[in-house]
Scaffold this active site. Structure first.
Site, PDB file in Angstrom:
ATOM      1  N   ASN A 162      -1.861  13.171   3.840  1.00 48.44           N
ATOM      2  CA  ASN A 162      -1.189  11.969   4.186  1.00 48.44           C
ATOM      3  C   ASN A 162      -0.283  12.299   5.404  1.00 48.44           C
ATOM      4  OD1 ASN A 162       0.173  13.477   2.313  1.00 48.44           O
ATOM      5  ND2 ASN A 162       1.963  11.869   2.138  1.00 48.44           N
ATOM      6  N   CYS A 172      -4.820   5.143  -4.205  1.00 50.31           N
ATOM      7  CA  CYS A 172      -4.722   3.889  -4.118  1.00 50.31           C
ATOM      8  C   CYS A 172      -5.450   2.903  -4.098  1.00 50.31           C
ATOM      9  CB  CYS A 172      -3.574   3.807  -3.099  1.00 50.31           C
ATOM     10  SG  CYS A 172      -4.328   3.678  -1.356  1.00 50.31           S
ATOM     11  N   GLU A 182      -6.826  10.714   1.169  1.00 51.25           N
ATOM     12  CA  GLU A 182      -8.477  10.485   0.919  1.00 51.25           C
ATOM     13  C   GLU A 182      -8.988   9.882   2.124  1.00 51.25           C
ATOM     14  OE1 GLU A 182      -5.907   9.822  -2.939  1.00 51.25           O
ATOM     15  OE2 GLU A 182      -5.540   9.506  -0.612  1.00 51.25           O
TER      16      GLU A 182
END
Length: 132
Positions: free
Chosen positions: A42, A91, A55
């Site tokens: 991230n 998410c 991701e």
């Protein structure tokens, strides 16, 4: 590819995270059908909206290299300085990106401890997901 190898690579990718605002580091390791693995972490921004999840970094790196067929992704997340002992599910935005490129049986491995993990399918994480 052994699942534990993918999980280890996701944990290692966490060390590269830039997360000064949330203090939460996430790493991901994406396995392509051809055996190549792309990692991501991230990256946060002070204005928040340009922040990108681990991701999506892994997916976008792979896509930028021409990859289009994916088998599994491993995800490890925890507060900086702590080990990923609880699952860190993707998410909604990341789930939708996965749906763009992956079938419903795409494997999502969530690290939950030193050697443990939960395995889910994309369909179980994104029921009735939108795709064309």
């Amino acid at each position: 590819m052994e699942k534990n190898t993918l999980l280890t690579m996701a944990k290692e990718a966490r060390s590269k995270a830039y997360a000064p605002y949330s203090g939460f580091a996430v790493g991901a390791a994406l396995l392509c059908e051809n055996g190549r693995i792309y990692c991501g972490c991230n990256v946060e921004s002070a204005s928040y909206s340009p922040t990108v999840c681990a991701e999506r970094v892994a997916f976008f790196r792979a896509i930028a290299e021409g990859e289009r067929r994916f088998v599994a992704i491993a995800i490890a997340g925890a507060k900086i300085g702590e080990q990923p002992i609880k699952p860190c599910p993707p998410c909604g935005v990341c789930r939708q990106v996965m749906r763009e490129f992956c079938d419903g049986d795409f494997a999502v491995l969530l690290c939950n401890g030193e050697n443990g993990y939960e395995e889910h399918t994309l369909d179980s994480l994104l029921p009735l997901g939108f795709s064309l």
